[in-house]
Design an enzyme around this catalytic site. Structure first.
Site, PDB file in Angstrom:
ATOM      1  N   HIS A  54       0.834  -1.205   0.000  1.00 53.96           N
ATOM      2  CA  HIS A  54       0.000   0.000   0.000  1.00 53.96           C
ATOM      3  C   HIS A  54       0.869   1.256   0.000  1.00 53.96           C
ATOM      4  O   HIS A  54       1.334   1.701   1.051  1.00 53.96           O
ATOM      5  CB  HIS A  54      -0.911  -0.037   1.229  1.00 53.96           C
ATOM      6  CG  HIS A  54      -2.124   0.821   1.097  1.00 53.96           C
ATOM      7  ND1 HIS A  54      -3.183   0.488   0.278  1.00 53.96           N
ATOM      8  CD2 HIS A  54      -2.442   2.018   1.647  1.00 53.96           C
ATOM      9  CE1 HIS A  54      -4.108   1.434   0.361  1.00 53.96           C
ATOM     10  NE2 HIS A  54      -3.672   2.377   1.176  1.00 53.96           N
TER      11      HIS A  54
ATOM     12  N   GLU B  80      -1.625   2.577  -5.400  1.00 59.02           N
ATOM     13  CA  GLU B  80      -2.050   3.722  -6.221  1.00 59.02           C
ATOM     14  C   GLU B  80      -0.838   4.514  -6.694  1.00 59.02           C
ATOM     15  O   GLU B  80      -0.335   5.378  -5.969  1.00 59.02           O
ATOM     16  CB  GLU B  80      -2.960   4.659  -5.409  1.00 59.02           C
ATOM     17  CG  GLU B  80      -4.335   4.101  -5.124  1.00 59.02           C
ATOM     18  CD  GLU B  80      -5.234   5.089  -4.375  1.00 59.02           C
ATOM     19  OE1 GLU B  80      -4.737   6.157  -3.936  1.00 59.02           O
ATOM     20  OE2 GLU B  80      -6.432   4.801  -4.219  1.00 59.02           O
TER      21      GLU B  80
ATOM     22  N   GLU C   7     -10.421  -0.920  -4.124  1.00 61.82           N
ATOM     23  CA  GLU C   7     -10.717   0.121  -3.140  1.00 61.82           C
ATOM     24  C   GLU C   7     -11.753   1.060  -3.725  1.00 61.82           C
ATOM     25  O   GLU C   7     -11.612   1.523  -4.851  1.00 61.82           O
ATOM     26  CB  GLU C   7      -9.404   0.874  -2.869  1.00 61.82           C
ATOM     27  CG  GLU C   7      -9.440   1.778  -1.674  1.00 61.82           C
ATOM     28  CD  GLU C   7      -8.113   2.519  -1.478  1.00 61.82           C
ATOM     29  OE1 GLU C   7      -7.049   1.866  -1.478  1.00 61.82           O
ATOM     30  OE2 GLU C   7      -8.159   3.742  -1.339  1.00 61.82           O
TER      31      GLU C   7
ATOM     32  N   TRP D  20     -13.497   0.384   1.004  1.00 65.09           N
ATOM     33  CA  TRP D  20     -12.657   1.046   1.999  1.00 65.09           C
ATOM     34  C   TRP D  20     -13.563   1.655   3.071  1.00 65.09           C
ATOM     35  O   TRP D  20     -14.440   2.432   2.690  1.00 65.09           O
ATOM     36  CB  TRP D  20     -11.834   2.130   1.281  1.00 65.09           C
ATOM     37  CG  TRP D  20     -10.853   2.844   2.137  1.00 65.09           C
ATOM     38  CD1 TRP D  20     -11.048   4.014   2.796  1.00 65.09           C
ATOM     39  CD2 TRP D  20      -9.508   2.452   2.413  1.00 65.09           C
ATOM     40  NE1 TRP D  20      -9.922   4.376   3.463  1.00 65.09           N
ATOM     41  CE2 TRP D  20      -8.955   3.430   3.247  1.00 65.09           C
ATOM     42  CE3 TRP D  20      -8.707   1.346   2.041  1.00 65.09           C
ATOM     43  CZ2 TRP D  20      -7.643   3.362   3.722  1.00 65.09           C
ATOM     44  CZ3 TRP D  20      -7.407   1.289   2.511  1.00 65.09           C
ATOM     45  CH2 TRP D  20      -6.893   2.283   3.337  1.00 65.09           C
TER      46      TRP D  20
ATOM     47  N   LYS E 214     -13.055   5.313  13.049  1.00 61.09           N
ATOM     48  CA  LYS E 214     -12.455   6.632  12.906  1.00 61.09           C
ATOM     49  C   LYS E 214     -13.562   7.586  12.534  1.00 61.09           C
ATOM     50  O   LYS E 214     -14.528   7.180  11.880  1.00 61.09           O
ATOM     51  CB  LYS E 214     -11.430   6.536  11.765  1.00 61.09           C
ATOM     52  CG  LYS E 214     -10.494   7.688  11.660  1.00 61.09           C
ATOM     53  CD  LYS E 214      -9.560   7.483  10.475  1.00 61.09           C
ATOM     54  CE  LYS E 214      -8.635   8.685  10.367  1.00 61.09           C
ATOM     55  NZ  LYS E 214      -8.000   8.808   9.084  1.00 61.09           N
TER      56      LYS E 214
END
Ligand code: MG
Length: 418
Positions: free
Chosen positions: A140, A175, A259, A293, A298
């Site tokens: 990642h 990405e 994602e 995702w 959070k």
């Protein structure tokens, strides 16, 4: 039977029958419970690429659906087998993604602490092996090519450890940010060789430039190799303008959406259910696999859990965010798509039926590249692609008498075959 000699044969015989019945009931319960435990990997088996699509052990196109965990530096409390089991049983996932952070802005990740992050990955992979779920091992990073040596070493180890299992999927570049496709390809070829030295066949996923959105570059200049798949990422409240990239790739290259989110690309902002449904429908229609995702607690729209949710699963509705509730409901319930709403006079669709053929013309608004035919149970029967003029033809004898629905974009129309 021995006891029957010393007791009353009738009574002991009856006892034996009761025992048999009890044993049979227990066996039945065990079989029913076993059948209830989903095991996506035993269902679909070894994955591969055929005709530019991901297929299962029988060569049939398959759509895997699941969740991505959150960067290992910050989300690792959820990286365990109990969470994998909970997501399989309660959320009905097929696949989980382990986004192992390589190097974040604070300089923390696999590069600085390889053993810690490898331990996190191994926990998730072991959970996936134990519970029959596919697992994506994700390197990642936005600049993975800067760590080619480390990536080769890491994936070589993973391939030696897990290459014989059907569960594992390698995602070698999350990405690429401001990185051109040739640089990505050069990196990918090296990492793919390291994997293929030990594992000839498990899927390898490669990101595309600009945060995995430029599938057209991979279409024009694909990577050679076996079972290579390209990744596409979108956030529904930001990226409607690039949906054509995914539509355009169908039938040209295999794609896995590793994602996506329903909000802004930064994980925050409005959760756009309308646009999310448009993307989900496109992926459902075309059996494009995905991970949403993310499993994280959070204060962020894309995080599925609220702060304070248990690290071991077992979450109740009050532990889930709005996006968490949405995606759990979708994963649990969506075994067929919602029927499109049909218009009396759909704008931009004209339908003509001759004795032999049904012709669908589009183009008054925009020329459609794809159309889908449904039966009244909402099952997608045929995906049709137009070479560019927005004209689709269906053989009339292919359809049983009854009502059918054809949809292109947001327009849908019913028609009757006599
Ligand atoms: Mg293998």
């Amino acid at each position: 039977m021995r006891e029957a000699k010393s007791g009353t044969p009738f009574v002991w015989g009856k006892k034996a029958s009761i025992d048999k019945v009890l044993f049979s009931l227990m066996l039945l319960c065990f079989l029913v419970i076993s059948a209830w435990s989903r095991n996506p990997v035993s269902l679909f088996g070894d994955l591969s690429v055929k005709n530019k699509r991901i297929v299962d052990k029988n060569g049939d196109p398959v759509q895997l659906r699941g969740m991505s965990l959150f960067w290992s530096q910050h989300g690792h409390r959820f990286w365990n087998a109990n969470v994998v089991k909970w997501l399989r049983d309660d959320w009905k996932i097929d696949v989980i993604r382990a986004p192992m952070g390589v190097m974040d802005e604070e300089g923390v990740g696999y590069i600085s602490e390889p053993n810690i992050h490898k331990t996190y990955v191994n926990r998730v992979v072991q959970g996936a092996l134990e519970h029959g779920v596919y697992v994506i091992i994700d390197w990642h990073d936005h600049a993975a090519h800067k760590y080619t040596t480390q990536a080769k070493q890491f994936f070589s180890e993973m391939a030696q450890e897990y290459g014989d299992t059907p569960n594992v999927i390698y995602e070698i570049y999350n990405e690429p940010e401001y990185v051109d496709w040739n640089t990505v390809k050069n990196y990918a070829n090296q990492v793919i060789s390291s994997i293929r030295a030990h594992d000839p066949d498990n899927l390898i996923l490669v990101g595309t430039p600009e945060w995995s959105q430029q599938l057209d570059q991979a279409i024009n200049n694909p990577i050679s190799g076996t079972n290579i798949v390209y990744t596409f990422h979108f956030y529904a409240n930001s990226h409607s303008g690039i949906r054509w990239q995914l539509e355009n790739a169908i039938g040209k290259i295999p794609v896995f959406v590793t994602e996506w989110g329903g909000c802004n690309y930064d994980g925050n902002g409005y959760f756009n259910t309308g646009e999310t449904n448009n993307w989900l429908r496109l992926m459902w229609d075309n059996k494009i696999s995905w991970c949403k995702w993310s499993i994280m607690a959070k204060d962020e729209t894309s995080a599925a859990l609220k702060v304070g949710a248990s690290s071991q699963g077992g979450w109740t509705s009050s532990d889930l965010s709005e996006s968490g509730k949405f995606i759990r409901t979708y994963l649990r319930g969506n075994t067929k798509i919602e029927l499109p709403i049909c218009q009396e006079r759909p704008k931009g669709i004209r339908l003509y039926m001759s004795d032999k053929e049904i012709h669908l013309f589009t183009g008054e608004g925009a020329v459609a590249k794809a159309a889908t035919l449904y039966n009244l149970q909402g099952r997608n029967i045929v995906n049709m692609h137009s070479a560019g003029k927005g004209h689709f033809t269906i053989q009339r004898k292919a359809l049983k008498p009854g009502v059918w629905i054809v949809r292109t974009g947001e327009q849908a129309v019913k028609f009757l075959v006599k």
